[in-house]
Design a protein around this motif. Structure first.
Motif, PDB file in Angstrom:
ATOM      1  N   ASP A 197       0.832  -1.199   0.000  1.00 49.22           N
ATOM      2  CA  ASP A 197       0.000   0.000   0.000  1.00 49.22           C
ATOM      3  C   ASP A 197       0.873   1.258   0.000  1.00 49.22           C
ATOM      4  O   ASP A 197       1.954   1.272   0.610  1.00 49.22           O
ATOM      5  N   PRO A 198       0.437   2.328  -0.666  1.00 52.47           N
ATOM      6  CA  PRO A 198       1.193   3.582  -0.634  1.00 52.47           C
ATOM      7  C   PRO A 198       1.359   4.088   0.793  1.00 52.47           C
ATOM      8  O   PRO A 198       0.503   3.858   1.663  1.00 52.47           O
ATOM      9  N   LEU A 199       2.470   4.783   1.016  1.00 54.75           N
ATOM     10  CA  LEU A 199       2.794   5.277   2.354  1.00 54.75           C
ATOM     11  C   LEU A 199       3.085   6.776   2.273  1.00 54.75           C
ATOM     12  O   LEU A 199       3.980   7.204   1.526  1.00 54.75           O
ATOM     13  N   GLU A 200       2.310   7.564   3.011  1.00 52.48           N
ATOM     14  CA  GLU A 200       2.523   9.009   3.017  1.00 52.48           C
ATOM     15  C   GLU A 200       3.854   9.319   3.693  1.00 52.48           C
ATOM     16  O   GLU A 200       4.129   8.851   4.805  1.00 52.48           O
ATOM     17  N   MET A 201       4.709  10.087   3.026  1.00 54.33           N
ATOM     18  CA  MET A 201       6.001  10.446   3.594  1.00 54.33           C
ATOM     19  C   MET A 201       5.846  11.669   4.494  1.00 54.33           C
ATOM     20  O   MET A 201       4.976  12.525   4.270  1.00 54.33           O
ATOM     21  N   GLN A 202       6.672  11.741   5.524  1.00 56.56           N
ATOM     22  CA  GLN A 202       6.589  12.816   6.496  1.00 56.56           C
ATOM     23  C   GLN A 202       7.564  13.939   6.149  1.00 56.56           C
ATOM     24  O   GLN A 202       8.728  13.677   5.798  1.00 56.56           O
ATOM     25  N   ALA A 203       7.093  15.171   6.258  1.00 60.13           N
ATOM     26  CA  ALA A 203       7.982  16.313   6.065  1.00 60.13           C
ATOM     27  C   ALA A 203       8.988  16.346   7.206  1.00 60.13           C
ATOM     28  O   ALA A 203       8.632  16.276   8.378  1.00 60.13           O
ATOM     29  N   ALA A 204      10.279  16.445   6.840  1.00 55.95           N
ATOM     30  CA  ALA A 204      11.362  16.395   7.840  1.00 55.95           C
ATOM     31  C   ALA A 204      12.124  17.709   7.917  1.00 55.95           C
ATOM     32  O   ALA A 204      13.174  17.776   8.545  1.00 55.95           O
TER      33      ALA A 204
END
Length: 564
Positions: free
Chosen positions: A33-40
C-alpha cells in the motif's frame, strides 16, 4: 545533514527525497500500500518501510510518479521503478588490492556498452592487463534514457545503466580488474543532466540556477546543500561501494564553482583511507585546481589539439587556436604543460584562457592523441588512422607513450582500428529530431559541411546502426600495432615510470618545420630526450643509440627517445 537515497536499516529501509516544491510526497513500493512520507524540514520527506534489497519503489508527487534521483538501480529504465540495493552483500575477492601510484598509470578509455556491458568488458581484462595498460577508464555508466548512449546524457547518477548490467556485475568487473593488477577509473558528469528522465526540476527547482547558463540549461546549484551533497555523496559512493580507483570529472568549467571542486576533493581525500586519483576535464586550464591535495591531473586538450594540427593539417573550429607555429606551441606544451596560459583564444572570441602551469610536474597532465570527444565529436567519427599516415601516427604515439605526462589511449588504438566512433543516443519522437538536427547544425561552421546536403550525410545519433558501426574492430595491421604498443609500454614501465616522481622539464626547442625536441630531468637524475619530426625535411638530433625510435631519428615522419 540528510543524505540522498535509501538506507537499509535491519529489516526495513529508510527512504528520503528532497522535494521543496512539493506539498506532499507518497512512497509507492511495488506490491504494498502507498505510504505518506513525512515532512522532515528544509524540503526533505522521509518514510520507512519493512522492505529490503530488491524492493521496487518510486515517489508520487501529485499525479506524477518519479524515480528516486539517487536510486542505486532501476528496473524499467529511467522512467521506471527504482530498486533498493545492498552494497554490503558483494563478496570481494581482491579485498587486499592496494591500488597503483599515479605515476604508473597508462590509461585506456572505453565505452562499456560497445564492449558488451560489464560482463563483456570483464572478459577482455586479461588481454588488457597483458598489454602494458595499467588502468581502464569507463565512460559514464550511470542510467540514461534508452539502451545506448555515450553516457553524458545520464539522469540518475547513482544507478548503473540497466543495459550494461547489474550493480554487482559492475563490482565483478572492478574486482577482476584489481585481481589482474588493473586500476579502474570512472568518468562522472556533475555539470548537467540529460534531456530525458530528469524530474528534479519539477519538484526541486532550486537544484538549478536558471540565471547561470550552460550549454545544457541552468547550472547545477552546487553552491549550497542539498545539491552539493548530492554530487559529493555520489563520488564517494563510486569510490567506496564499487572500489573505483579514480574519477575523471567531466567539463568542470561548466560547473563554474571552484569552491565546490576544492571542497569535493578535500572531502574525498579525508574520507578514504586509501589512495584515489582525481582528474579534471577543465577547458579553463586552471593550474590552481592541480595544487597538492586537490586534483592529481587535468586532461590536456592542448597536447591533443596541437598534435592533431601537426598530424592532419586541420585548422577548422578550435584547431584554429593551434594553427600558427604549431611546433612552437608543442614545444611549450612539452615544457610547461598548458599551451594557453592566459593568452587570448580565437575559439573563445579572443578572451584569455588558462593560467601559468610551468611550476607543475609533467604528471599533472593527462596526454592523449585521441579520446571519445576528439573522435566522436567529429561529424563522421574518424580516427587518426584515417586522417594521417601510419608512420607519422606511430611517431606521435612514441611521444605519447614515452613522455612523462600520463598517457591515455582510446579503445581500438592498440589495434590500429579504423572503425569510426560516432556520437550515439537512443531518443525518440521530437527529442530525437532535435538531437539529430542539432548535431548536424553544429557542423555548419566547418568548411566540409557548409553545404546543407553534405550535413545530411552526418549519421543520425539515434539510429541503431550508428551505435553498431562504432564497435571497435581491428585495423588492417592490428598485430603490428599491438606489438608496437606493447614494446613502447614495456620500455615505459622499465625506464620511465620508476623515475617519474620528481621529474622536471629541462626545456624544449623547435628543430624545424613540424619538428621539436624536448628534455626532462628524471627523478633519478637521468635526462630523457624525445625528438619528433612530423615535417618533410630532415632535422639534426642527438647522436647515440636511442631507447626507442620510429623511422630514422631526425628524418621526416620520425620520433626517437634517448635516456642518459
Amino acid at each position: 545533514m540528510t543524505s540522498w537515497g535509501p538506507t537499509i536499516e535491519g529489516d526495513a529501509t529508510a527512504f528520503r527525497l528532497w522535494a521543496p516544491d512539493a506539498d506532499a510526497v507518497t512512497l509507492e513500493v511495488d506490491g504494498r500500500d502507498p505510504l505518506e512520507m513525512q515532512a522532515a524540514g528544509e524540503g526533505w520527506y522521509e518514510a520507512t518501510a519493512p522492505v529490503g534489497a530488491g524492493a521496487r519503489y518510486r515517489f508520487r508527487i501529485g499525479d506524477m510518479a518519479v524515480p528516486d534521483p539517487a536510486a542505486r538501480a532501476q528496473d524499467g529504465g529511467v522512467h521506471g521503478w527504482s530498486v533498493v540495493i545492498d552494497h554490503e552483500a558483494y563478496d570481494w575477492r581482491s579485498a587486499d588490492w592496494a591500488g597503483r601510484p599515479w605515476e604508473a598509470m597508462v590509461i585506456e578509455e572505453m565505452h562499456v556498452g560497445l564492449e558488451g556491458g560489464f560482463a563483456g568488458l570483464a572478459a577482455r581484462l586479461p588481454e588488457i592487463a597483458g598489454s602494458g595498460v595499467t588502468a581502464i577508464e569507463l565512460m559514464p555508466v550511470n542510467a540514461f534514457a534508452g539502451t545506448r548512449n555515450w553516457g553524458y546524457d545520464g539522469v540518475l547518477p547513482y544507478a548503473p545503466a540497466e543495459s550494461y548490467g547489474t550493480p554487482d556485475e559492475l563490482r565483478a568487473l572492478v574486482d577482476r580488474a584489481h585481481g589482474l593488477g588493473v586500476s579502474v577509473f570512472l568518468d562522472v558528469v556533475y555539470n548537467h543532466f540529460g534531456p530525458d528522465g530528469n524530474y528534479l526540476g519539477a519538484y526541486a527547482k532550486d537544484f538549478f540556477h536558471p540565471d547561470v547558463k550552460t550549454p545544457w540549461g541552468g547550472a547545477v546549484a552546487v553552491d549550497a546543500d542539498p545539491p552539493r551533497r548530492f554530487f559529493i555523496d555520489n563520488a564517494l559512493m563510486w569510490l567506496r561501494d564499487y572500489r573505483i580507483d579514480g574519477l575523471r570529472f567531466d567539463a568542470v568549467h561548466a560547473i563554474a564553482n571552484d569552491g565546490f571542486l576544492d571542497a569535493m576533493a578535500a572531502e574525498i581525500r579525508a574520507s578514504l583511507d586509501r589512495p584515489v586519483h582525481l582528474v579534471l576535464e577543465n577547458e579553463r586550464n586552471d593550474a590552481d585546481r592541480l595544487a597538492p591535495g586537490r586534483y592529481d591531473a587535468q586532461w590536456n586538450d592542448d597536447f591533443h589539439n596541437v598534435l592533431h594540427v601537426l598530424l592532419t593539417g586541420e585548422r577548422d573550429a578550435y584547431y584554429a587556436d593551434f594553427a600558427e607555429e604549431p611546433e612552437a606551441r608543442l614545444a611549450r606544451c612539452l615544457t610547461e604543460g598548458f599551451i594557453y596560459q592566459g593568452e587570448g583564444s580565437v575559439n573563445h572570441d579572443g578572451k584569455p584562457r588558462g593560467t601559468p602551469s610551468a611550476h607543475l610536474p609533467p604528471t599533472a597532465f593527462v596526454a592523449f592523441l585521441q579520446n571519445h570527444d576528439q573522435i566522436g565529436n567529429r561529424a563522421l567519427g574518424e580516427r587518426l588512422t584515417r586522417l594521417t599516415d601510419p608512420q607519422r601516427l606511430r611517431a606521435a604515439t612514441l611521444l605519447l607513450l614515452l613522455g612523462p605526462q600520463i598517457p591515455l589511449i582510446f579503445a581500438g588504438d592498440r589495434a590500429g582500428s579504423e572503425a569510426p566512433f560516432l556520437f550515439f543516443t537512443d531518443f525518440h519522437d521530437e527529442l530525437a529530431d532535435a538531437v539529430r538536427e542539432g548535431r548536424r547544425g553544429e557542423f555548419a561552421k566547418f568548411a566540409a559541411f557548409a553545404d546543407p546536403d553534405k550535413r545530411e550525410a552526418i549519421p543520425d545519433p539515434n539510429a541503431a546502426d550508428t551505435f553498431e558501426r562504432s564497435r571497435v574492430t581491428d585495423g588492417p595491421d592490428a598485430d603490428g600495432w599491438r606489438r608496437f604498443y606493447a614494446e613502447l609500454l614495456a620500455l615505459r614501465h622499465a625506464h620511465i615510470v620508476p623515475n617519474l616522481k620528481g621529474a622536471t622539464s629541462a626545456g624544449a626547442e623547435v628543430l624545424g618545420d613540424k619538428a621539436v625536441i624536448a628534455r626532462w630531468r628524471m627523478g633519478d637524475g637521468q635526462m630523457l630526450a624525445i625528438a619528433l619530426n612530423l615535417g618533410e625535411v630532415p632535422v639534426a638530433v642527438p647522436d647515440g643509440e636511442p631507447l626507442a625510435a620510429v623511422g630514422t631519428p631526425g628524418e621526416p615522419a620520425s620520433a626517437a627517445a634517448w635516456l642518459a
